[in-house]
Design a protein around this motif. Structure first.
Motif, PDB file in Angstrom:
ATOM      1  N   SER A  61       0.908  -1.163  -0.101  1.00 35.58           N
ATOM      2  CA  SER A  61      -0.233   0.002  -0.170  1.00 35.58           C
ATOM      3  C   SER A  61       0.936   1.322   0.117  1.00 35.58           C
ATOM      4  N   ALA A  62       0.293   2.314  -0.530  1.00 30.67           N
ATOM      5  CA  ALA A  62       0.985   3.739  -0.397  1.00 30.67           C
ATOM      6  C   ALA A  62       0.746   4.343   0.894  1.00 30.67           C
ATOM      7  N   THR A  63      -0.366   3.760   1.548  1.00 26.73           N
ATOM      8  CA  THR A  63      -0.769   4.401   2.822  1.00 26.73           C
ATOM      9  C   THR A  63       0.461   4.628   3.946  1.00 26.73           C
ATOM     10  N   LYS A  64       1.201   3.368   4.133  1.00 26.02           N
ATOM     11  CA  LYS A  64       2.212   3.607   5.022  1.00 26.02           C
ATOM     12  C   LYS A  64       3.308   4.567   4.740  1.00 26.02           C
ATOM     13  N   PRO A  65       3.908   4.471   3.639  1.00 23.23           N
ATOM     14  CA  PRO A  65       5.127   5.154   3.315  1.00 23.23           C
ATOM     15  C   PRO A  65       4.635   6.825   3.039  1.00 23.23           C
ATOM     16  N   PHE A  66       3.408   7.028   2.625  1.00 31.10           N
ATOM     17  CA  PHE A  66       2.782   8.602   2.198  1.00 31.10           C
ATOM     18  C   PHE A  66       1.818   8.852   3.531  1.00 31.10           C
ATOM     19  N   ASN A  67       1.973   8.143   4.398  1.00 27.83           N
ATOM     20  CA  ASN A  67       0.932   8.716   5.412  1.00 27.83           C
ATOM     21  C   ASN A  67      -0.440   9.193   5.251  1.00 27.83           C
ATOM     22  N   ILE A  68      -1.072   8.034   4.395  1.00 29.27           N
ATOM     23  CA  ILE A  68      -2.484   8.177   4.032  1.00 29.27           C
ATOM     24  C   ILE A  68      -3.355   6.888   4.542  1.00 29.27           C
ATOM     25  N   ALA A  69      -3.062   6.471   5.487  1.00 28.04           N
ATOM     26  CA  ALA A  69      -3.928   5.364   6.166  1.00 28.04           C
ATOM     27  C   ALA A  69      -5.143   5.474   6.124  1.00 28.04           C
ATOM     28  N   GLY A  70      -5.433   6.923   6.574  1.00 26.77           N
ATOM     29  CA  GLY A  70      -7.004   7.131   6.995  1.00 26.77           C
ATOM     30  C   GLY A  70      -7.866   7.058   5.649  1.00 26.77           C
ATOM     31  N   LEU A  71      -7.276   7.115   4.574  1.00 29.00           N
ATOM     32  CA  LEU A  71      -7.985   6.918   3.310  1.00 29.00           C
ATOM     33  C   LEU A  71      -8.346   5.504   2.873  1.00 29.00           C
ATOM     34  N   GLN A  72      -7.420   4.514   3.693  1.00 23.69           N
ATOM     35  CA  GLN A  72      -8.017   3.081   3.484  1.00 23.69           C
ATOM     36  C   GLN A  72      -8.037   2.673   1.843  1.00 23.69           C
ATOM     37  N   ALA A  73      -6.562   2.557   1.328  1.00 24.20           N
ATOM     38  CA  ALA A  73      -6.619   1.849   0.194  1.00 24.20           C
ATOM     39  C   ALA A  73      -5.410   0.988  -0.102  1.00 24.20           C
ATOM     40  N   SER A  74      -5.238  -0.124  -0.541  1.00 27.76           N
ATOM     41  CA  SER A  74      -4.013  -0.962  -0.741  1.00 27.76           C
ATOM     42  C   SER A  74      -4.046  -1.816  -1.927  1.00 27.76           C
ATOM     43  N   MET A  75      -3.493  -2.567  -2.147  1.00 27.21           N
ATOM     44  CA  MET A  75      -3.373  -3.454  -3.210  1.00 27.21           C
ATOM     45  C   MET A  75      -2.844  -5.072  -3.018  1.00 27.21           C
ATOM     46  N   ILE A  76      -3.402  -5.809  -3.820  1.00 26.66           N
ATOM     47  CA  ILE A  76      -3.052  -7.182  -3.741  1.00 26.66           C
ATOM     48  C   ILE A  76      -2.264  -7.362  -5.181  1.00 26.66           C
ATOM     49  N   TYR A  77      -1.237  -7.974  -5.296  1.00 27.32           N
ATOM     50  CA  TYR A  77      -0.550  -8.273  -6.471  1.00 27.32           C
ATOM     51  C   TYR A  77      -0.480 -10.046  -6.490  1.00 27.32           C
ATOM     52  N   THR A  78      -0.979 -10.747  -7.827  1.00 26.51           N
ATOM     53  CA  THR A  78      -1.005 -12.265  -7.694  1.00 26.51           C
ATOM     54  C   THR A  78      -0.873 -12.335  -9.254  1.00 26.51           C
ATOM     55  N   SER A  79      -0.039 -13.370  -9.646  1.00 29.21           N
ATOM     56  CA  SER A  79      -0.019 -13.672 -11.347  1.00 29.21           C
ATOM     57  C   SER A  79      -0.841 -14.707 -11.499  1.00 29.21           C
ATOM     58  N   ASN A  80      -1.566 -15.546 -10.482  1.00 33.38           N
ATOM     59  CA  ASN A  80      -2.526 -16.509 -10.535  1.00 33.38           C
ATOM     60  C   ASN A  80      -3.842 -16.014 -10.910  1.00 33.38           C
TER      61      ASN A  80
END
Length: 390
Positions: A230-249
């Protein structure tokens, strides 16, 4: 260039870090160094993007443009020479949500899942609360430096179904090397153990160290793993609640997508949509400045303890903005240590047992805050320890 030294009053912002002090610690007059978000203002491009979006008087349902996922893919290619296929990315409201979905979708009741404590406490919950069997592969601590117990991992992988990997590691701050991760991959490939990689701290790495996405190791490692970030931890936007899942399957993506469909969790809110893209497109100068600032805070704490508080032994993290401090020389039980930090030092922090029994005698400090706050907290801690010595 960035206003990292400015102290802001967050008590008027409905901040969990401050407004929950009384509930969590029994008092609200503490230095808040517990919840893992920053007391630092976000990158200007993020703020600009949110302000521009806020000008529109309609905040309806969103749809993600191709540029959103392309910003992520471009970021990983530029910084880590890892080409993510944008079509293999899935939106999730948070990494902890993603971990739990992976456990529920790709293991069965009673299956053995390995974690590596002391580790982020939701890993424990993701295993236990979903009815799986917890297998602990404790990190080895040698003269204050942590490494993995590969021999034990090899034995445990023989009948396990999943490993939840923390890369970089929270709370000990290790940024696992490519060689270390390759050894993990070799073991897990051999025993067909699926790897769920929590890589939310991957962008917060200090000079001389390098974050290696687990999925970048090889095609086999990529196909065996699901990466949560997620961008939330490095960019201090955790309150916006958005992350990603990456999988090739493809089948895995379908299963995850179906889960989000059932629970109607497939859309960003309108502000996270623009904030995440702005972070990955234009946030790099801010990120580099923040990392340098946090590393100086950590160095200050280490030097302060070496000079004035030899009872405490802070580690030297390779990444994250979390400092892991060995307090065993104080000779306290974990409960006594917790109460001492709250009532004597007046610091709200995470005691080591929050990360499992292997964290006994330690505490975790969040140092992503103005340096003056770190200095005041350390002086308060010094006064408390001086009273112990008397």
């Amino acid at each position: 260039m960035f206003e990292f030294d400015k102290v802001r009053d967050r008590k008027s912002e409905f901040s969990a870090k401050y407004d929950e002090l009384e509930m969590k610690f029994g008092r609200d007059d503490l230095y808040a160094m517990w919840v893992a978000d920053m007391d630092l203002p976000v990158a200007p491009p993020i703020l600009d993007a949110i302000e521009e979006r806020a000008k529109s008087p309609i905040y309806g349902y969103t749809t993600r443009p191709a540029s959103y996922y392309n910003a992520v893919s471009d970021w990983y290619k530029k910084r880590y020479d890892f080409q993510m296929d944008p079509t293999w990315l899935i939106h999730s409201p948070g990494v902890v949500t993603s971990l739990n979905i992976a456990v529920r979708e790709f293991t069965n009741s009673g299956d053995k899942i390995i974690i590596q404590p002391p580790v982020y406490n939701p890993f424990y919950d993701a295993v236990r609360l979903n009815g799986r069997t917890l297998v602990e592969n404790p990190l080895l601590c040698i003269d204050g430096d942590y490494t993995m117990n590969f021999d034990e991992l090899e034995k445990q992988a023989a009948d396990a179904k999943m490993l939840i990997l923390c890369n970089p590691h929270n709370p000990v701050g290790r940024v696992w090397t490519k060689d270390e991760l390759s050894r993990v991959a070799k073991i897990c490939i051999k025993h067909d153990v699926r790897v769920i990689a929590d890589e939310i701290h991957g962008d917060i790495v200090f000079k001389g160290k390098k974050y290696t996405p687990f999925a970048s190791l090889s095609e086999a490692a990529r196909d065996l793993s699901i990466t949560c970030f997620s961008a939330t931890k490095p960019f201090n936007i955790a309150g916006l609640q958005a992350s990603m899942i990456y999988t090739s399957n493809e089948e895995d993506r379908k299963a995850i997508d179906q889960f989000f469909t059932i629970f109607d969790m497939k859309r960003n809110n309108c502000f996270s949509l623009v904030a995440v893209e702005a972070a990955y497109r234009d946030g790099e100068p801010w990120l580099e400045a923040m990392i340098e600032y946090v590393e100086k805070n950590m160095k200050y704490i280490s030097e302060f303890c070496a000079d004035r508080l030899p009872e405490l032994k802070p580690n030297t993290p390779e990444g994250t903005y979390l400092q892991w401090v060995d307090c065993t020389a104080l000779g306290m039980t974990d409960e006594a240590l917790s109460q001492f930090m709250i009532n004597n030092a007046k610091i709200a922090l995470n005691t080591g047992t929050c990360f499992g029994p292997y964290g006994s005698g330690f505490v975790r400090l969040n140092v992503a805050c103005p340096k003056s706050m770190v200095e005041e907290a350390m002086l308060s801690l010094e006064r408390a320890i001086c009273q112990l010595r008397a």
